[in-house]
Design an enzyme around this catalytic site. Structure first.
Site, PDB file in Angstrom:
ATOM      1  N   HIS A  24     -69.670 -39.982 -61.240  1.00  0.00           N
ATOM      2  CA  HIS A  24     -69.149 -40.252 -59.890  1.00  0.00           C
ATOM      3  C   HIS A  24     -67.669 -40.578 -59.983  1.00  0.00           C
ATOM      4  CE1 HIS A  24     -68.722 -42.067 -55.914  1.00  0.00           C
ATOM      5  NE2 HIS A  24     -69.825 -41.408 -55.620  1.00  0.00           N
TER       6      HIS A  24
ATOM      7  N   HIS B  20     -69.631 -32.173 -54.894  1.00  0.00           N
ATOM      8  CA  HIS B  20     -69.782 -33.199 -53.836  1.00  0.00           C
ATOM      9  C   HIS B  20     -71.198 -33.102 -53.253  1.00  0.00           C
ATOM     10  CE1 HIS B  20     -68.778 -35.970 -50.731  1.00  0.00           C
ATOM     11  NE2 HIS B  20     -67.992 -35.240 -49.967  1.00  0.00           N
TER      12      HIS B  20
ATOM     13  N   ASP C 244     -77.336 -38.063 -55.648  1.00  0.00           N
ATOM     14  CA  ASP C 244     -77.823 -36.683 -55.520  1.00  0.00           C
ATOM     15  C   ASP C 244     -78.920 -36.346 -56.515  1.00  0.00           C
ATOM     16  OD1 ASP C 244     -74.533 -36.249 -54.788  1.00  0.00           O
ATOM     17  OD2 ASP C 244     -76.096 -35.585 -53.406  1.00  0.00           O
TER      18      ASP C 244
HETATM   19  C1  SDX Z   1     -71.198 -37.209 -54.380  1.00  0.00           C
HETATM   20  O1  SDX Z   1     -66.875 -39.524 -53.556  1.00  0.00           O
HETATM   21  C2  SDX Z   1     -68.094 -39.821 -53.186  1.00  0.00           C
HETATM   22  O2  SDX Z   1     -68.378 -40.916 -52.795  1.00  0.00           O
HETATM   23  C3  SDX Z   1     -69.100 -38.691 -53.266  1.00  0.00           C
HETATM   24  C4  SDX Z   1     -70.515 -39.064 -52.898  1.00  0.00           C
HETATM   25  C5  SDX Z   1     -70.614 -39.419 -51.445  1.00  0.00           C
HETATM   26  O3  SDX Z   1     -71.556 -40.132 -51.094  1.00  0.00           O
HETATM   27  O4  SDX Z   1     -69.816 -38.874 -50.653  1.00  0.00           O
HETATM   28  O5  SDX Z   1     -70.931 -40.185 -53.666  1.00  0.00           O
HETATM   29  C6  SDX Z   1     -71.490 -37.927 -53.134  1.00  0.00           C
HETATM   30  O6  SDX Z   1     -70.477 -36.259 -54.342  1.00  0.00           O
HETATM   31  C7  SDX Z   1     -71.802 -37.702 -55.685  1.00  0.00           C
HETATM   32  C8  SDX Z   1     -71.330 -36.842 -56.919  1.00  0.00           C
HETATM   33  C9  SDX Z   1     -72.204 -35.580 -56.940  1.00  0.00           C
HETATM   34  N1  SDX Z   1     -71.681 -34.646 -57.916  1.00  0.00           N
HETATM   35  C10 SDX Z   1     -72.390 -34.343 -59.043  1.00  0.00           C
HETATM   36  O7  SDX Z   1     -73.427 -34.895 -59.370  1.00  0.00           O
HETATM   37  C11 SDX Z   1     -71.796 -33.207 -59.857  1.00  0.00           C
HETATM   38  C12 SDX Z   1     -71.781 -33.612 -61.347  1.00  0.00           C
HETATM   39  N2  SDX Z   1     -70.831 -34.710 -61.460  1.00  0.00           N
HETATM   40  C13 SDX Z   1     -69.480 -34.319 -61.919  1.00  0.00           C
HETATM   41  O8  SDX Z   1     -69.055 -33.102 -61.380  1.00  0.00           O
HETATM   42  C14 SDX Z   1     -68.530 -35.486 -61.833  1.00  0.00           C
HETATM   43  O9  SDX Z   1     -69.161 -36.599 -62.295  1.00  0.00           O
HETATM   44  C15 SDX Z   1     -67.869 -35.847 -60.532  1.00  0.00           C
HETATM   45  C16 SDX Z   1     -67.234 -34.656 -59.865  1.00  0.00           C
HETATM   46  C17 SDX Z   1     -68.841 -36.473 -59.588  1.00  0.00           C
HETATM   47  C18 SDX Z   1     -66.767 -36.836 -60.877  1.00  0.00           C
HETATM   48  O10 SDX Z   1     -65.887 -36.133 -61.698  1.00  0.00           O
HETATM   49  P1  SDX Z   1     -64.728 -36.905 -62.430  1.00  0.00           P
HETATM   50  O11 SDX Z   1     -63.923 -37.670 -61.450  1.00  0.00           O
HETATM   51  O12 SDX Z   1     -64.016 -35.968 -63.353  1.00  0.00           O
HETATM   52  O13 SDX Z   1     -65.549 -37.948 -63.307  1.00  0.00           O
HETATM   53  P2  SDX Z   1     -64.921 -38.926 -64.268  1.00  0.00           P
HETATM   54  O14 SDX Z   1     -63.441 -38.963 -64.160  1.00  0.00           O
HETATM   55  O15 SDX Z   1     -65.648 -40.224 -64.151  1.00  0.00           O
HETATM   56  O16 SDX Z   1     -65.295 -38.219 -65.670  1.00  0.00           O
HETATM   57  C19 SDX Z   1     -65.167 -38.979 -66.826  1.00  0.00           C
HETATM   58  C20 SDX Z   1     -65.491 -38.023 -67.928  1.00  0.00           C
HETATM   59  C21 SDX Z   1     -64.690 -36.728 -67.880  1.00  0.00           C
HETATM   60  O17 SDX Z   1     -64.537 -36.330 -69.226  1.00  0.00           O
HETATM   61  P3  SDX Z   1     -63.058 -36.502 -69.895  1.00  0.00           P
HETATM   62  O18 SDX Z   1     -62.134 -35.644 -69.076  1.00  0.00           O
HETATM   63  O19 SDX Z   1     -62.755 -37.986 -69.799  1.00  0.00           O
HETATM   64  O20 SDX Z   1     -63.264 -35.991 -71.307  1.00  0.00           O
HETATM   65  O21 SDX Z   1     -66.869 -37.631 -67.898  1.00  0.00           O
HETATM   66  C22 SDX Z   1     -66.979 -36.214 -67.747  1.00  0.00           C
HETATM   67  C23 SDX Z   1     -65.630 -35.739 -67.222  1.00  0.00           C
HETATM   68  O22 SDX Z   1     -65.391 -34.416 -67.670  1.00  0.00           O
HETATM   69  N3  SDX Z   1     -68.048 -35.984 -66.790  1.00  0.00           N
HETATM   70  C24 SDX Z   1     -69.192 -35.338 -67.073  1.00  0.00           C
HETATM   71  C25 SDX Z   1     -69.952 -35.404 -65.886  1.00  0.00           C
HETATM   72  N4  SDX Z   1     -69.239 -36.060 -64.937  1.00  0.00           N
HETATM   73  C26 SDX Z   1     -68.059 -36.411 -65.498  1.00  0.00           C
HETATM   74  N5  SDX Z   1     -69.641 -34.742 -68.196  1.00  0.00           N
HETATM   75  C27 SDX Z   1     -70.892 -34.183 -68.098  1.00  0.00           C
HETATM   76  N6  SDX Z   1     -71.680 -34.203 -67.013  1.00  0.00           N
HETATM   77  C28 SDX Z   1     -71.242 -34.804 -65.883  1.00  0.00           C
HETATM   78  N7  SDX Z   1     -72.019 -34.821 -64.798  1.00  0.00           N
END
Ligand code: SDX
Length: 393
Positions: free
Chosen positions: A270, A229, A328
């Site tokens: 995201h 986050h 971010d």
């Molecule tokens: C913020 O909620 C908000 O609004 C948050 C925020 C705010 O203003 O409050 O916008 C701020 O928190 C932005 C996000 C910052 N976090 C990061 O940058 C950390 C890296 N990102 C990941 O940890 C991830 O993208 C999340 C946690 C943000 C979202 O995770 P999800 O919900 O699992 O993402 P998804 O369901 O869209 O993923 C789809 C696929 C998944 O693979 P499968 O299970 O389908 O095989 O994509 C993969 C995920 O594993 N994936 C990634 C990835 N993010 C998702 N693979 C590699 N690198 C990544 N960064």
């Protein structure tokens, strides 16, 4: 209604709560604060004006804005005894640990803004939090550096004052570059609110128990700290430093795609946006402005970031999973360029997000509400009888 706000019935039944504050369309990359597109606010508004909009629901009249800015300016100092609170921390404590403690501790100092049933108390709490978060954030930074705290300067505007408290010392004034101050203000603005993200939902849940506003915001700070986050901006810089050289980028892209590797590309993806995060577009433009202003466009770390972004946007894994740079990714680069250490990045995110937390808290408790109680699907053991310890196998 039809068009922008049409929800399918299935979604409506699962929605956690109703709110009038922020609207996000993840597929279209739309973000509205009280109906105003984030791109327009970032270009024409200021952080304090956006704070007013989020909390009161309308853009302020000239006189309202002047009064609001004056109130915030007059509350930037913290109770002098709060300074002692910092001394309980080790100097190498993470500033987010300090902020969790100190913001929660505000409950012990401001008894005229704890009665959440009193509209005036709620309003004073909002003023105090918005005005004091930069002061506390700067104090957490100074404490970690072993430098004396620098008092706020009321002749400066909000973001310039923050930079003054961060980089000034009793020996000499910080020279605040207006372009950098504007970038700081835009970073706060772009982080101001984001619908029901993890930390905002935490603030609402804490508020639903009747906890005081300072305790609720401290809960939001704790939730924001995680690397998935608000901790992502710090994690982005740590990742870029670990990559170290453009020749290593492909290895990290491969790791991010490897299901067995827990590595995620920090700053990408995201929970909601399956398109470019509209804040990221503005943040990217601000990033270019700051790097140009500081002559850092050729800095190796920032070149790695640019190349990583280009590769990820063209890589079929990321394209297929709709993983775009988020807010971010660029904010961490700007803060690093300004000279702010990585461990302060999430503290700045928390400072920027304060009006959003307050607006959601205020929206929830100013109408009829009940304590939050998320439901669960129980998947544990069936009912069974206790077995004495000497009978167990
Ligand atoms: C913020 O909620 C908000 O609004 C948050 C925020 C705010 O203003 O409050 O916008 C701020 O928190 C932005 C996000 C910052 N976090 C990061 O940058 C950390 C890296 N990102 C990941 O940890 C991830 O993208 C999340 C946690 C943000 C979202 O995770 P999800 O919900 O699992 O993402 P998804 O369901 O869209 O993923 C789809 C696929 C998944 O693979 P499968 O299970 O389908 O095989 O994509 C993969 C995920 O594993 N994936 C990634 C990835 N993010 C998702 N693979 C590699 N690198 C990544 N960064």
């Amino acid at each position: 209604g039809e068009g922008l706000f049409t929800y399918d019935p299935g979604f409506v039944s699962t929605a956690a709560c109703e709110s009038k504050i922020t609207y996000i369309d993840g597929d279209k990359g739309i973000l509205l604060h009280r109906g105003y597109p984030i791109e327009q606010l970032a270009e024409h508004s200021t952080y304090l004006e956006t704070c007013f909009l989020l909390i009161y629901g309308e853009l302020p009249l000239q006189s309202e804005l002047r009064e609001f800015e004056e109130i915030i300016r007059k509350h930037t100092m913290v109770h002098e005894q709060l300074r002692n609170f910092f001394n309980g921390f080790r100097r190498d404590a993470h500033p987010m640990a300090v902020m969790c403690g100190v913001v929660g501790a505000l409950s012990a100092f401001y008894h005229d803004s704890l009665d959440i049933s009193n509209e005036r108390h709620r309003e004073i709490a909002a003023f105090r939090l918005i005005s004091k978060m930069p002061t506390l954030a700067a104090m957490s930074y100074k404490y970690s550096k072993g430098q004396p705290f620098v008092y706020p300067r009321n002749s400066l505007d909000y973001s310039a004052n923050f930079l003054h408290m961060l980089f000034g010392t009793p020996c000499e004034e910080a020279e605040v570059n207006p372009i950098i101050a504007r970038a700081m203000d835009r970073i706060f603005l772009l982080h101001a609110d984001h619908e029901q993200n993890a930390s905002t939902s935490t603030v609402r849940l804490a508020g639903s128990s009747g906890a005081n506003p300072f305790a609720c915001i401290a809960a939001g700070i704790a939730a924001l700290w995680g690397p998935a986050h608000g901790g992502a901006n710090e994690a982005v810089l740590n990742m870029l430093q670990e990559i170290g050289d453009e020749k290593n980028i492909d290895k990290y892209i491969a790791r991010a795609k490897d299901k067995d590797d827990p590595f995620r590309l920090m700053g990408f993806g995201h929970r909601v946006y399956k398109n470019f995060d509209p804040r990221a577009k503005v943040m990217k433009q601000t990033c270019d402005e700051v790097l140009n202003e500081l002559g850092l466009e050729d800095d190796p770390l920032f070149k790695i970031a640019k190349r990583l972004e280009k590769i990820a946007l063209e890589d079929e894994y990321f394209v297929e999973k709709k993983l775009y740079p988020n807010v971010d990714f660029y904010s961490g680069i700007i803060l690093k360029a300004i000279g702010i250490p990585t461990e302060m990045f999430t503290v700045i995110f928390a400072t920027g997000r304060t009006p959003g937390w307050i607006a959601h808290w205020h929206e929830m408790i100013s109408g009829p509400y009940r304590i939050g109680r998320p439901r669960q699907l129980y998947t544990g053991s069936d009912i069974r009888d206790y077995v004495a310890v000497n009978q167990r196998s």
